[in-house]
Design a protein around this motif. Sequence first.
Motif, mmCIF file in Angstrom:
data_model
loop_
_atom_site.group_PDB
_atom_site.id
_atom_site.type_symbol
_atom_site.label_atom_id
_atom_site.label_comp_id
_atom_site.label_asym_id
_atom_site.label_seq_id
_atom_site.Cartn_x
_atom_site.Cartn_y
_atom_site.Cartn_z
ATOM 1 N N GLN A 27 -3.784 -4.683 -7.735
ATOM 2 C CA GLN A 27 -2.699 -3.915 -7.808
ATOM 3 C C GLN A 27 -1.392 -4.732 -8.342
ATOM 4 N N ASN A 51 -11.274 1.965 -10.112
ATOM 5 C CA ASN A 51 -11.146 0.504 -9.743
ATOM 6 C C ASN A 51 -10.584 0.420 -8.546
ATOM 7 N N PRO A 52 -11.619 0.074 -7.549
ATOM 8 C CA PRO A 52 -11.190 0.071 -6.126
ATOM 9 C C PRO A 52 -9.751 -0.581 -6.021
ATOM 10 N N ASN A 53 -9.110 -0.185 -5.149
ATOM 11 C CA ASN A 53 -7.571 -0.770 -4.592
ATOM 12 C C ASN A 53 -7.842 -1.953 -3.728
ATOM 13 N N SER A 54 -7.915 -3.196 -4.363
ATOM 14 C CA SER A 54 -8.122 -4.216 -3.428
ATOM 15 C C SER A 54 -7.038 -4.256 -2.004
ATOM 16 N N ILE A 55 -5.935 -3.836 -2.369
ATOM 17 C CA ILE A 55 -5.016 -3.930 -1.435
ATOM 18 C C ILE A 55 -5.244 -3.149 -0.204
ATOM 19 N N ALA A 56 -5.496 -2.001 -0.446
ATOM 20 C CA ALA A 56 -6.070 -1.167 0.832
ATOM 21 C C ALA A 56 -7.283 -1.455 1.393
ATOM 22 N N LEU A 74 0.803 -1.097 -0.160
ATOM 23 C CA LEU A 74 -0.081 0.030 -0.112
ATOM 24 C C LEU A 74 1.098 1.196 -0.002
ATOM 25 N N SER A 103 -7.281 -4.513 -10.274
ATOM 26 C CA SER A 103 -7.741 -4.203 -8.872
ATOM 27 C C SER A 103 -7.040 -4.681 -7.596
ATOM 28 N N LYS A 156 -3.358 7.406 -10.758
ATOM 29 C CA LYS A 156 -4.570 6.586 -10.333
ATOM 30 C C LYS A 156 -5.502 7.117 -9.509
#
Lengths: 334, 334
Positions: free
Chosen positions: A116, B47-52, A55, A114, B2
């Motif tokens: 990343q 596109n949502p950040n899956s990591i966060a 992140l 998504s 981004k």
Amino acid sequence: MKVTIKDIAREAGVSVTTVSRVLNNKVDVSPKTRQKVLDIINKLNYNPNSIARGLVMNKTYTIGLIVPDISNSFFAEIAKAIEEEIRSYGYSVIFCNTGNDKKRERESINLLKSKQVDGLIGAFSNASKEEIIALNKSGFPVVQIDRLVEDSQVPSVVVDNTVSGYLATEYLIKKGHKRIAHISGSLDTNTGIRRAAGYKKAMLENGLVVEEDLIIEGDFSQESGYQAMMQIMEENKDLTAVFAGNDMMALGAYRAIYDLGLKIPEDISIIGHDDFTLASLVRPALTTMQQPIYEIGELAARVLIDMLKGRKNKEPLIVVNTRLVERSSVKTIH
Amino acid sequence: MKVTIKDIAREAGVSVTTVSRVLNNKVDVSPKTRQKVLDIINKLNYNPNSIARGLVMNKTYTIGLIVPDISNSFFAEIAKAIEEEIRSYGYSVIFCNTGNDKKRERESINLLKSKQVDGLIGAFSNASKEEIIALNKSGFPVVQIDRLVEDSQVPSVVVDNTVSGYLATEYLIKKGHKRIAHISGSLDTNTGIRRAAGYKKAMLENGLVVEEDLIIEGDFSQESGYQAMMQIMEENKDLTAVFAGNDMMALGAYRAIYDLGLKIPEDISIIGHDDFTLASLVRPALTTMQQPIYEIGELAARVLIDMLKGRKNKEPLIVVNTRLVERSSVKTIH
DNA sequence: AACGTTACCGGAAACGTTTTCAATATCATT
DNA sequence: AATGATATTGAAAACGTTTCCGGTAACGTT
């Protein structure tokens, strides 16, 4: 329950910053405290959270791999090569199987973005063409394998199927064959089209005529090879050789020929394409054009790594050569 | 560059919270603002950040898959099944290839844990036994495939190789064979040991003697099957059948028999194990014990899903059955 | 003794989300 | 008009890291 960097810091009586420093082998930490921190890490069995790291660093050390069918030995071998190569640079790979479904292909691209991933390797269909091009234009590292999106400037590693088809056919001709059939792969794939084109080119350039009913379209499956061979033999008794668009279809042709009571290569010579595992195992061993599969995967990985490291790759198109593997399915005619 | 949830919020004139709500289909947001947010999301191609997301939810919707060799069709097929099954639940899979290297196996486990996978499926070797057990005890979802770590209480889906070896041998006996050889797989794998045990049991229970020089150890490779067959034939002219520990070795035996100028099944009958792709393609088609490979992957995925959802699985050991596939490599003796 | 370097360390912000909690707006009911 | 209920919203903390920026300690030099 999970032990974090904070736990280590507290236990070692230092700041989080310091722990992070020893974790990343940074300077600015005395040997003594480094050792102490290391001990605690060991004692508490601490494993850094890559998600959190990803992140803040905006980098996950993960790449995506999109293939139509991982159970196809071609893609399985490529997957292996990619994983091994890329792992040596500290990356891991998430793979998606599309089953040749265009929708799933697009979903996979989005999913991986998504998640990343830092880059993408895929055997994409033409359906995703714009998406891939957009990705590439936006600076996101993508490399294509096997299939080629043309005029796209997106880095690709492929074999030149036209010359490969040419070479296979030419080999047959050099062996003295004149009446040569071609069982093509699906003609809505570049691969199928190209290999057929190579066949025609070789025939023409060697002064032979290409008869349309000597070209039968299959779909790369064993069964289609069987059917195609049967159909050809019905109408062309004087045939002496066939170039099959891939080994799977060649095997189908084998079966058809046996069922017809004929022998390979005495009555009919066969050359295949791909050199999959079975080719050398089957009897008579199949003469075929070998794809350097592992090399394709390795190269794709290497190209991606270059892009990940920000190195500009000059040549977007890498062509690897197929190689004729002579075995026992083709006889010489005098 | 981004676009993040903040950008959407700003553009739509709402709070981040609201955007998050529409993203997750929560109630508590008016149809009007929901639509507005949706529009912006679409316009900005967010596109949502899956990591966060993963960081806060402590869940990555990613699982790890550890196999010795993804280019082995057995594992490739399993990988495919797992990916397809688990994807339908919203998960994706990171795979690691160990190349049968114990060190890489352990590294992979750590890597995957570090990447915060929600669970793990693997064909682990005995070297990682304690690690796997510890993982399982700590409540981390792990399931084993193919290989069995015994007495470990960690969920496994495997075939019972002893009964499978028994069944294969028994089939030969029922066909009237008495002098039956066994080309075993490596005897330092459970798989090899079990199948050999099944062979012996079947012989004994049917009143036949097991002669030690009728059992030769191979290593699951084609070449070893060839060598073993050659060696057996040298000393045992009166042999009528052999049970090969896997199809690959059966294929090696095929070659040896041909090279000896003998015919299958007229002179020697052969039964294999696994039913890999080639088995039905080779001539004569190979009679073999079919492993329900896809099913193994599917089941493993399902068991893991259950664990991920917190459901307790009562039975840690799932045994799937092999199935005799009769083809043309065994003849009946009267 | 004063100063400048250098070695070592920590506070706090940041990454992009979800979620808790509280606040405000709206509306029907009296 | 006041009240209460309900629908809708937002501020801020939290997740586990890295990194920027600054601070203290130790030590050698003048």
